[in-house]
Design an enzyme around this catalytic site. Structure first.
Site, PDB file in Angstrom:
ATOM      1  N   CYS A  54      14.756  10.071   5.222  1.00 62.25           N
ATOM      2  CA  CYS A  54      14.706  10.662   6.537  1.00 62.25           C
ATOM      3  C   CYS A  54      16.160   9.898   6.889  1.00 62.25           C
ATOM      4  O   CYS A  54      16.126  10.233   8.361  1.00 62.25           O
ATOM      5  CB  CYS A  54      14.020   9.239   7.352  1.00 62.25           C
ATOM      6  SG  CYS A  54      14.812   7.820   6.198  1.00 62.25           S
TER       7      CYS A  54
ATOM      8  N   GLY B  42       3.674   4.876  13.239  1.00 63.82           N
ATOM      9  CA  GLY B  42       4.240   3.118  13.135  1.00 63.82           C
ATOM     10  C   GLY B  42       3.887   3.759  14.081  1.00 63.82           C
ATOM     11  O   GLY B  42       3.683   1.912  14.661  1.00 63.82           O
TER      12      GLY B  42
ATOM     13  N   GLU C  92      11.775  16.539  13.280  1.00 61.79           N
ATOM     14  CA  GLU C  92      11.847  15.777  12.182  1.00 61.79           C
ATOM     15  C   GLU C  92      10.882  16.880  10.840  1.00 61.79           C
ATOM     16  O   GLU C  92       9.813  16.885  10.714  1.00 61.79           O
ATOM     17  CB  GLU C  92      10.938  14.548  11.752  1.00 61.79           C
ATOM     18  CG  GLU C  92      11.697  14.110  10.518  1.00 61.79           C
ATOM     19  CD  GLU C  92      11.313  12.523  10.112  1.00 61.79           C
ATOM     20  OE1 GLU C  92      10.690  12.849  10.388  1.00 61.79           O
ATOM     21  OE2 GLU C  92      12.094  12.299   8.931  1.00 61.79           O
TER      22      GLU C  92
ATOM     23  N   GLU D 281      10.570   1.753   9.483  1.00 64.07           N
ATOM     24  CA  GLU D 281      10.808   1.768   9.391  1.00 64.07           C
ATOM     25  C   GLU D 281      11.197   3.375   9.955  1.00 64.07           C
ATOM     26  O   GLU D 281      10.403   3.640   8.823  1.00 64.07           O
ATOM     27  CB  GLU D 281      11.875   1.560   7.707  1.00 64.07           C
ATOM     28  CG  GLU D 281      12.669   0.227   8.146  1.00 64.07           C
ATOM     29  CD  GLU D 281      13.425   0.559   8.474  1.00 64.07           C
ATOM     30  OE1 GLU D 281      14.696   1.601   9.068  1.00 64.07           O
ATOM     31  OE2 GLU D 281      14.543  -0.751   8.661  1.00 64.07           O
TER      32      GLU D 281
ATOM     33  N   LYS E 215       0.766  -1.333   0.109  1.00 69.44           N
ATOM     34  CA  LYS E 215       0.159   0.023  -0.076  1.00 69.44           C
ATOM     35  C   LYS E 215       0.614   0.655   0.231  1.00 69.44           C
ATOM     36  O   LYS E 215       1.585   1.431   1.054  1.00 69.44           O
ATOM     37  CB  LYS E 215      -1.241   0.283   1.002  1.00 69.44           C
ATOM     38  CG  LYS E 215      -2.086   1.062   1.047  1.00 69.44           C
ATOM     39  CD  LYS E 215      -2.512   2.006   2.847  1.00 69.44           C
ATOM     40  CE  LYS E 215      -1.934   2.857   2.787  1.00 69.44           C
ATOM     41  NZ  LYS E 215      -1.050   4.026   1.760  1.00 69.44           N
TER      42      LYS E 215
HETATM   43  P1  NAD Z   1       3.331   8.396   6.899  1.00 74.40           P
HETATM   44  O1  NAD Z   1       3.638   8.101   8.308  1.00 74.40           O
HETATM   45  O2  NAD Z   1       2.551   9.643   6.969  1.00 74.40           O
HETATM   46  O3  NAD Z   1       2.591   7.595   5.861  1.00 74.40           O
HETATM   47  C1  NAD Z   1       3.450   6.485   5.186  1.00 74.40           C
HETATM   48  C2  NAD Z   1       2.490   5.335   4.636  1.00 74.40           C
HETATM   49  O4  NAD Z   1       1.647   5.354   5.785  1.00 74.40           O
HETATM   50  C3  NAD Z   1       1.053   6.343   3.643  1.00 74.40           C
HETATM   51  O5  NAD Z   1       1.418   4.743   2.494  1.00 74.40           O
HETATM   52  C4  NAD Z   1       0.355   6.655   4.426  1.00 74.40           C
HETATM   53  O6  NAD Z   1      -1.059   6.395   3.065  1.00 74.40           O
HETATM   54  C5  NAD Z   1       0.059   5.555   5.933  1.00 74.40           C
HETATM   55  N1  NAD Z   1      -0.793   5.120   6.507  1.00 74.40           N
HETATM   56  C6  NAD Z   1      -0.640   6.570   7.316  1.00 74.40           C
HETATM   57  N2  NAD Z   1      -2.055   5.981   8.156  1.00 74.40           N
HETATM   58  C7  NAD Z   1      -1.648   4.728   8.877  1.00 74.40           C
HETATM   59  C8  NAD Z   1      -2.992   4.371   9.336  1.00 74.40           C
HETATM   60  N3  NAD Z   1      -3.281   4.288  10.893  1.00 74.40           N
HETATM   61  N4  NAD Z   1      -2.399   2.558   9.536  1.00 74.40           N
HETATM   62  C9  NAD Z   1      -2.099   1.799   8.196  1.00 74.40           C
HETATM   63  N5  NAD Z   1      -0.922   3.717   7.167  1.00 74.40           N
HETATM   64  C10 NAD Z   1      -1.090   4.547   7.323  1.00 74.40           C
HETATM   65  O7  NAD Z   1       4.616   8.572   6.296  1.00 74.40           O
HETATM   66  P2  NAD Z   1       5.476   9.564   4.602  1.00 74.40           P
HETATM   67  O8  NAD Z   1       4.899  11.424   5.639  1.00 74.40           O
HETATM   68  O9  NAD Z   1       4.657   9.337   3.712  1.00 74.40           O
HETATM   69  O10 NAD Z   1       6.610   9.960   4.662  1.00 74.40           O
HETATM   70  C11 NAD Z   1       7.698  10.539   5.343  1.00 74.40           C
HETATM   71  C12 NAD Z   1       7.958   9.785   6.780  1.00 74.40           C
HETATM   72  O11 NAD Z   1       8.617   8.741   6.504  1.00 74.40           O
HETATM   73  C13 NAD Z   1       9.302  10.287   7.994  1.00 74.40           C
HETATM   74  O12 NAD Z   1       8.707  10.407   8.691  1.00 74.40           O
HETATM   75  C14 NAD Z   1      10.489   9.688   7.068  1.00 74.40           C
HETATM   76  O13 NAD Z   1      11.300   9.989   7.905  1.00 74.40           O
HETATM   77  C15 NAD Z   1       9.869   8.187   6.709  1.00 74.40           C
HETATM   78  N6  NAD Z   1      10.694   7.535   6.108  1.00 74.40           N
HETATM   79  C16 NAD Z   1      11.721   6.609   7.017  1.00 74.40           C
HETATM   80  C17 NAD Z   1      12.214   5.721   6.455  1.00 74.40           C
HETATM   81  C18 NAD Z   1      13.608   5.396   7.091  1.00 74.40           C
HETATM   82  O14 NAD Z   1      14.000   3.930   6.399  1.00 74.40           O
HETATM   83  N7  NAD Z   1      13.520   5.005   8.134  1.00 74.40           N
HETATM   84  C19 NAD Z   1      12.229   6.044   4.936  1.00 74.40           C
HETATM   85  C20 NAD Z   1      11.704   6.918   4.203  1.00 74.40           C
HETATM   86  C21 NAD Z   1      10.432   7.522   5.141  1.00 74.40           C
END
Ligand code: NAD
Length: 504
Positions: A290, A239, A390, A256, A181
């Site tokens: 990230c 997360g 962040e 992650e 997803k």
């Molecule tokens: P986000 O947490 O808003 O969304 C990530 C994913 O989760 C998306 O697909 C979103 O639609 C889904 N999602 C949102 N709410 C959900 C829920 N309640 N249940 C299940 N899925 C849900 O993150 P973002 O804004 O898309 O990405 C940016 C973040 O990702 C930053 O915090 C960044 O640091 C992190 N990130 C981490 C890594 C790593 O490897 N550690 C890599 C890339 C990005």
């Protein structure tokens, strides 16, 4: 690509509309205009995708193959990614605003190499370990790793192609089937990867991708009893929610999450090398990484020279449409994210920071799109919001320090622990500092270089579990011990004495 493109869901090896026919739009961050319309999956589609993955796992069409057979399919996917790299690059760029230059070089290489790496690892064979034991009875002991079953992978918008490959390749290498997803802000490239898997001959139902704007879609996939393992990349806040949702079923989960990396310049570093590295670390993908090294810790004695050279580096950035191969500066993902980054910068200035450059739209960028200028803030102290939270944008905060111990304390003084960097001409000294930093990755005289062969993991609020390398593959397996008794059972002293209560 002037017309709006359309993308359906990818379920059971076929393109398909959402059950209720719903759609949503994706905006090109480089133009601010709708570039694609995607199917908006609901609960019925989540169920369809999970059922396809469940059936494909349970009937053994994929898990029943040998490692060598699966390796062949993975290698073919890598080959097709290279063959379709122009299309993938363009799609990634329109969808999440990457410059075509960055998508075409960095993302395409990382994506294809992930498949090549796991194909190679599988080809070497993932052998059972066998141990002969004499105590308490003669036995042969097989330690084997088996796939979980159905893996749900949830990925963010900042690197949708690479993040999806990091989940699909090791998950299916281990014999699982997957439902991915993506983020509604950038969903297209994971769909194309699923189609490429099919073109490579991977059986229907092994890789499925569902897209949709509602958080309830991800929640349904995580909470369903049909999914066995969750692998999530995204923010720490979401997360934690995923972790909670996995708890009632004690479902296995890899997370992650966010980061707040420090980029520590030691006082013996070559300033020019450290400045170049810092520009890359903080401004790659406009800081939407990230592992972005946004907290730059500089010895007080080096501060003014370092800031002047950083500013000179920023002046070299090439602005233009994301499709122009010379453009090195892309937009932020959305207007909402632009506003969030800008609020962080304004808040830092209110809290006493000095704006050296940036803070708003870059003068030379295209008139449309969500461009934010590369920003440098000085006078930042540890404890300000901008140095702990962040930002996920192109904002370098320069924090002066006096001793190595102080730099280590500042680096470790945040909730996150994903990555950090150190710049020094004394490698022993740098390694000694690296050992004291609380993060899953530390680069010395380098940065942002994630290598498929080595583990990538978040400490503290940056995650649970690990991706990449053999350690990443293990996350998609369950361990099993098979004890093969090599004795005559009832006649053994062990049974006689302990279970049957008889003397020998
Ligand atoms: P986000 O947490 O808003 O969304 C990530 C994913 O989760 C998306 O697909 C979103 O639609 C889904 N999602 C949102 N709410 C959900 C829920 N309640 N249940 C299940 N899925 C849900 O993150 P973002 O804004 O898309 O990405 C940016 C973040 O990702 C930053 O915090 C960044 O640091 C992190 N990130 C981490 C890594 C790593 O490897 N550690 C890599 C890339 C990005």
């Amino acid at each position: 690509m002037s017309d709006v493109e359309t993308f359906q869901l990818w379920i059971d090896g076929k393109w398909t509309d959402a059950a209720d026919g719903g759609t949503f739009d994706s905006i090109d961050p480089g133009t601010g205009e709708v570039w694609a319309r995607l199917a908006a999956a609901g609960p019925a589609d989540a169920e369809r995708a999970l059922t396809a993955a469940r059936t494909a796992f349970d009937d053994g069409r994929w898990s029943g193959l040998t490692s060598a057979e699966r390796a062949g399919y993975l290698a073919k996917v890598a080959e097709l990614i290279w063959m379709e790299s122009d299309r993938l690059t363009a799609v990634e760029s329109h969808d999440n605003g990457s410059t075509e230059r960055k998508a075409g070089i960095a993302d395409m290489t990382a994506a294809a190499q992930t498949w090549e790496y796991y194909a190679g690892l599988l080809a070497e064979g993932i052998e059972d370990q066998v141990f002969d034991e004499d105590m308490p009875v003669p036995s042969k002991n097989i330690v084997t790793r088996q796939p979980y079953g159905v893996v749900v992978g949830i990925v963010p918008w900042n690197f949708p192609l690479v993040a999806a490959c990091w989940k699909i390749a090791p998950a299916i290498a281990a014999g699982n089937t997957v439902v991915i997803k993506p983020s509604p802000l950038a969903s297209a490239s994971p769909l194309l990867i699923a189609e490429i898997c099919s073109k490579a001959g991977i059986p229907d139902g092994v890789v499925n991708v569902v897209t949709g704007p509602e958080a309830s879609l991800g929640e349904a996939l995580v909470q369903s009893p049909m999914s066995d393992k969750i692998t999530f990349t995204g923010s720490t806040a979401v997360g934690k929610r995923i972790h909670e949702m996995c708890s009632p079923q004690l479902k296995a989960v890899t997370l992650e999450l966010g980061g707040k990396a420090a980029n520590v310049i030691l006082d013996d570093a070559d300033v020019d090398v450290a400045v170049n590295g810092s520009l890359f670390l903080v401004y790659f993908n406009q800081g939407q990484a990230c592992i972005s090294g946004s907290r730059i810790l500089v010895p007080r004695s080096m501060h003014d020279e370092f800031v002047a050279k950083m500013k000179a580096g920023v002046d070299e950035i090439q602005y233009g449409p994301t499709t122009d191969p010379d453009t090195t500066w892309g937009p932020l993902i959305s207007q909402a994210h632009w506003d969030r980054v800008d609020a962080f910068v304004k808040g830092a200035v209110e809290q006493g920071a000095t704006l050296v450059c940036g803070g708003g739209r870059p003068e030379k960028s295209p008139a449309e799109g969500f461009f934010y200028a590369p920003t440098i803030l000085t006078g930042v102290s540890h404890g300000m919001d901008i140095s702990c939270e962040e930002v996920f944008g192109p904002v370098a905060t320069i924090i002066p320090y006096d001793t190595d111990d102080e730099a280590i304390a500042i680096t470790n003084g945040v909730d996150y622990g994903l990555s950090n960097s150190i710049w020094s001409s004394n490698l022993d000294r740098a390694v000694a500092v690296a050992r004291k930093l609380e993060s899953g990755t530390v680069w010395i005289n380098d940065g942002l270089l994630l290598n498929n062969r080595f583990p990538f993991s978040g400490w503290k609020s940056s995650g649970v579990g690990v991706e990449l390398g053999p350690w990443g593959l293990e996350q998609f397996t369950r361990i099993k011990h098979i004890h093969v008794g090599e004795h005559t059972g009832r006649d053994e002293k062990y049974y006689v004495a302990i279970v049957l209560g008889e003397e020998d």
